[in-house]
Design a protein around this motif. Structure first.
Motif, short mmCIF file in Angstrom:
data_model
loop_
_atom_site.label_atom_id
_atom_site.label_comp_id
_atom_site.label_asym_id
_atom_site.label_seq_id
_atom_site.Cartn_x
_atom_site.Cartn_y
_atom_site.Cartn_z
N ALA A 38 -7.44 -4.16 -4.10
CA ALA A 38 -7.05 -5.01 -2.97
C ALA A 38 -6.76 -6.44 -3.42
O ALA A 38 -5.77 -7.05 -3.03
N SER A 89 -7.62 -2.49 0.87
CA SER A 89 -6.48 -3.39 0.94
C SER A 89 -6.20 -3.82 2.37
O SER A 89 -5.92 -5.00 2.64
N VAL A 95 0.81 -1.23 0.00
CA VAL A 95 0.00 0.00 0.00
C VAL A 95 0.84 1.28 0.00
O VAL A 95 0.27 2.37 -0.10
N PHE A 115 -3.44 -6.78 -5.24
CA PHE A 115 -2.26 -6.86 -4.39
C PHE A 115 -1.97 -8.29 -3.93
O PHE A 115 -0.82 -8.67 -3.72
#
Length: 474
Positions: free
Chosen positions: A269, A404, A60, A272
């Motif tokens: 999110a 996230s 992030v 990732f």
């Protein structure tokens, strides 16, 4: 037919392609965590090892930098211009990849990702603005949607090379993209809107002649000049005008809803942690191959959406996309609920997790992946556009960080089923928002969109277009 109706948007396509190389790099920055974090968490093979929390922070960190970059862009984009601001992003992008390649500590990795995030904030403020200002209404939807297409292309590229190369080699290869951006975009024209804002009418005319590939651009030049003068006459273009002017408030509300529900549906999110989610799901297919299939499908469907958005319209694609995404997310959540919370043997149907995620990316890419970014360049007048896109990117960073962190916390503390059920509920809320509040902007000039937001009578309907064609022929 007069020369006013002739021309070609070829250079508009070329300018969009070269400019969005910044967004390709941006996608690679965000996608980097998917193939790299498993390597950094492997205590047996890594030279620089990290724990779960450090991995989450690395993922992030660009979102933190994006806040700084967005605020910076709002200040410089109307001073340096759209073109030079986009060119400037190549420097921090290149520097961040070199730092990732040679970082000896987690602190330097944090700094590298932060620098990349600053460039991201600038990129997503200025590139949609530039494309929205250079594109004809007939192709603006497709070119505006190319921001999402190239962003996903960046995710795919980094996952392919990151799955087979070391972190150092991956970063060095990735540094080539911002170099190509600088070399190619250097030859593109500046936005005629910006040039007229700065009183450089001759340069604006030349820019329009190049972009439209015709000599008679007086009509377009006068239309843009009148719009800018009207905006400057009524308001000086301050940040508070986003909330003081009713039409701007509507635009902020629409973009806030679209970008907010886009992230609360989990797209960034999930990006990732795609690799780890597929690893958790089961072993019917290699996580590396599953991730590549995931992003390949997302790229193809986003390209398809971009190609039809000027014909199908924004609203129908958004509604279909949000409804289908909710269904796919609930299926995904149910699979992980059975896996985590029951004694049911899921090994025989673990492929459902892969299919569920692929279904999500297919339907999400039809509308919600690309259209919110496209509409960023459409809904705001020139005098506040820099502030609006800055605010939108800061808001995006906050919402993506929240989503996230929500995914990271819930998958550790409660299980992935909670993560996906939450994303599914938000998708349903987003569907309601789109149905009641998002307008259609297909085929409208930027000036006509402003008139619609102000509640004025539309002048760009089909009848008006036919009358305009007749008058031009006459």
């Amino acid at each position: 037919m007069t020369s006013e109706t002739k021309g070609s948007p070829v250079l508009q396509y070329i300018a969009a392609v070269t400019g969005t190389l910044a967004i390709v790099t941006d996608g690679m920055i965000y996608g980097w965590s998917s193939p790299s974090l498993p390597q950094l968490k492997n205590n047996e093979t890594c030279t620089l090892c990290i724990d779960e929390n450090q991995g989450s922070n690395l993922a992030v960190m660009p979102l933190v930098g994006a806040v700084i970059g967005s605020l910076t862009a709002a200040t410089i984009v109307d001073i340096l211009g759209r073109k030079r601001t986009i060119l400037a992003t190549a420097v921090p992008f290149f520097l961040s990849w070199i730092m990732v390649a040679f970082a000896p500590s987690i602190v330097l990795l944090y700094i590298a990702r932060l620098i990349a995030g600053i460039a991201d904030g600038v990129t997503f403020t200025v590139v949609p603005m530039y494309i929205g200002e250079i594109a004809d209404p007939q192709v603006r939807g497709m070119l505006g949607s190319s921001c999402s297409v190239t962003w996903i292309a960046g995710f795919l590229i980094i996952n392919v090379i990151g799955s087979y190369l070391s972190i150092k080699t991956t970063a060095l290869v990735s540094s080539i993209v911002p170099a190509i951006l600088f070399i190619t975009f250097l030859w593109m024209p500046e936005s005629p809107y910006y040039l007229l804002m700065r009183g450089r009418a001759d340069e604006a005319r030349k820019s329009l002649e190049r972009l439209k590939k015709r000599e008679n651009v007086s009509g377009d030049l006068n239309r843009i000049r009148n719009a800018i003068q009207a905006e400057e006459k009524s308001h000086n273009g301050k940040f508070v005008d986003l909330f003081r002017v009713k039409s701007n408030r509507k635009a902020v509300f629409i973009i806030g809803g679209l970008r907010g529900f886009q992230q609360l549906a989990g797209t960034t999110a999930i990006a990732f942690y795609t690799h780890e989610i597929f690893q958790t799901a089961g072993d019917h297919i290699s996580a590396h191959y599953a991730v590549m299939i995931y992003y390949s499908i997302q790229l193809l469907l986003t390209m398809f959406s971009s190609s039809i958005v000027d014909k199908a319209g924004r609203r129908p694609l958004l509604i279909i996309s949000m409804a289908g995404s909710a269904l796919a997310l609930f299926v995904e959540g149910t699979y992980f609920y059975l896996l985590n919370e029951t004694d049911i043997d899921t090994s025989s149907f673990s492929i459902v997790a892969v299919v569920g995620l692929l279904a999500f990316v297919i339907i999400f890419s039809l509308g919600m992946q690309s259209i919110p970014i496209c509409m960023l360049g459409e809904l705001f007048p020139t005098n506040v556009k820099a502030f609006a896109l800055c605010l939108a990117d800061v808001y995006f960073s906050v919402m993506a960080t929240v989503a996230s962190k929500y995914l990271q916390i819930t998958k550790v503390e409660y299980g992935l089923h909670v993560s996906f059920y939450g994303f599914g509920i938000c998708s349903l809320l987003g569907l309601v928002f789109i149905y009641f509040f998002v307008p259609e902007t297909k085929g409208k000039t930027l000036e006509d969109i402003q008139k619609k937001l102000r509640g004025e009578v539309e002048v760009c309907d089909e009848r008006g277009a036919e009358e305009e064609k007749v008058s031009l022929k006459a």
